[in-house]
Design a protein around this motif. Structure first.
Motif, PDB file in Angstrom:
ATOM      1  N   ASP A 147       0.765  -1.122   0.031  1.00 24.77           N
ATOM      2  CA  ASP A 147       0.169  -0.029   0.095  1.00 24.77           C
ATOM      3  C   ASP A 147       0.841   1.258   0.024  1.00 24.77           C
ATOM      4  O   ASP A 147       1.539   1.723   1.163  1.00 24.77           O
ATOM      5  N   SER A 148       1.083   1.868  -1.053  1.00 24.75           N
ATOM      6  CA  SER A 148       2.007   3.253  -1.249  1.00 24.75           C
ATOM      7  C   SER A 148       1.423   4.252  -0.217  1.00 24.75           C
ATOM      8  O   SER A 148       2.155   4.994   0.137  1.00 24.75           O
ATOM      9  N   LEU A 171       6.324   7.044   4.985  1.00 21.25           N
ATOM     10  CA  LEU A 171       7.287   6.497   5.791  1.00 21.25           C
ATOM     11  C   LEU A 171       8.647   7.015   5.070  1.00 21.25           C
ATOM     12  O   LEU A 171       9.393   7.516   5.723  1.00 21.25           O
ATOM     13  N   LEU A 172       8.616   7.041   3.829  1.00 25.25           N
ATOM     14  CA  LEU A 172       9.658   7.021   2.971  1.00 25.25           C
ATOM     15  C   LEU A 172      10.064   8.493   3.108  1.00 25.25           C
ATOM     16  O   LEU A 172      11.270   8.992   3.058  1.00 25.25           O
ATOM     17  N   GLU A 173       9.149   9.495   2.948  1.00 25.80           N
ATOM     18  CA  GLU A 173       9.161  10.921   3.087  1.00 25.80           C
ATOM     19  C   GLU A 173      10.034  11.368   4.229  1.00 25.80           C
ATOM     20  O   GLU A 173      10.775  12.019   4.347  1.00 25.80           O
ATOM     21  N   GLU A 205      14.946   7.950  -4.594  1.00 23.11           N
ATOM     22  CA  GLU A 205      14.833   7.299  -5.868  1.00 23.11           C
ATOM     23  C   GLU A 205      13.737   6.184  -5.917  1.00 23.11           C
ATOM     24  O   GLU A 205      12.824   6.213  -6.874  1.00 23.11           O
ATOM     25  N   LEU A 206      13.379   5.549  -4.690  1.00 20.11           N
ATOM     26  CA  LEU A 206      12.097   5.076  -4.622  1.00 20.11           C
ATOM     27  C   LEU A 206      10.901   5.713  -4.603  1.00 20.11           C
ATOM     28  O   LEU A 206       9.929   5.304  -5.334  1.00 20.11           O
ATOM     29  N   LEU A 207      11.005   6.828  -4.181  1.00 15.83           N
ATOM     30  CA  LEU A 207       9.654   7.794  -4.240  1.00 15.83           C
ATOM     31  C   LEU A 207       9.417   8.323  -5.756  1.00 15.83           C
ATOM     32  O   LEU A 207       8.274   8.098  -6.042  1.00 15.83           O
ATOM     33  N   GLU A 208      10.355   8.564  -6.299  1.00 16.16           N
ATOM     34  CA  GLU A 208      10.271   8.770  -7.866  1.00 16.16           C
ATOM     35  C   GLU A 208       9.804   7.508  -8.510  1.00 16.16           C
ATOM     36  O   GLU A 208       9.056   7.711  -9.542  1.00 16.16           O
TER      37      GLU A 208
END
Length: 134
Positions: free
Chosen positions: A80-81, A87-89, A128-131
């Motif tokens: 689930d993005s 969390l990544l942010e 990079e993963l967020l992109e």
């Protein structure tokens, strides 16, 4: 040796993000959490420990955020993005702030330089993963 890529490649399901990008982020998150935890211990052993309080606190927070993020990022079944993205942010910000603080101490304490490098790598990997998730 990291097992993240091997595990991702073994999944029977496919995802809309390249396994290499996800694996690199998982590895960077694990390495950063470990480096921050070790840096806290090294900071506590310094003679000028009072000068290291901010660094210690930021490293503890960064390690906790990285640990939570790697756990969620590693669970790709029913991914689930809407949960992973914040969390990544947060991890990206924690790594930036912690890396900046460690950079301030790196000239005097080699362990802070190592931690800074781990934070910078993790910051890049999260970005990079967020992109890739867009």
């Amino acid at each position: 040796m990291s097992y993240a890529k091997q595990m991702l490649d073994s999944y029977s399901r496919t995802f809309n993000v390249d396994n290499g990008v996800v694996a690199a982020t998982i590895d960077a998150l694990n390495d950063c959490a470990q480096a921050c935890t070790a840096d806290v211990d090294a900071d506590l052993g310094e003679k000028d420990v009072l000068e290291m309080v901010k660094c210690i606190r930021l490293c503890m927070e960064c390690a906790d955020i990285c640990a939570a993020t790697v756990t969620v990022t590693s669970r790709l079944a029913e991914y689930d993005s809407e949960i992973a993205r914040p969390l990544l942010e947060a991890c990206l910000v924690a790594c930036k702030v912690c890396g900046d603080e460690c950079e301030r101490h790196a000239q005097m304490h080699e362990h802070c330089g190592v931690c800074e490098e781990a934070c910078r790598r993790c910051e890049r990997a999260c970005r990079e993963l967020l992109e890739a998730m867009k």
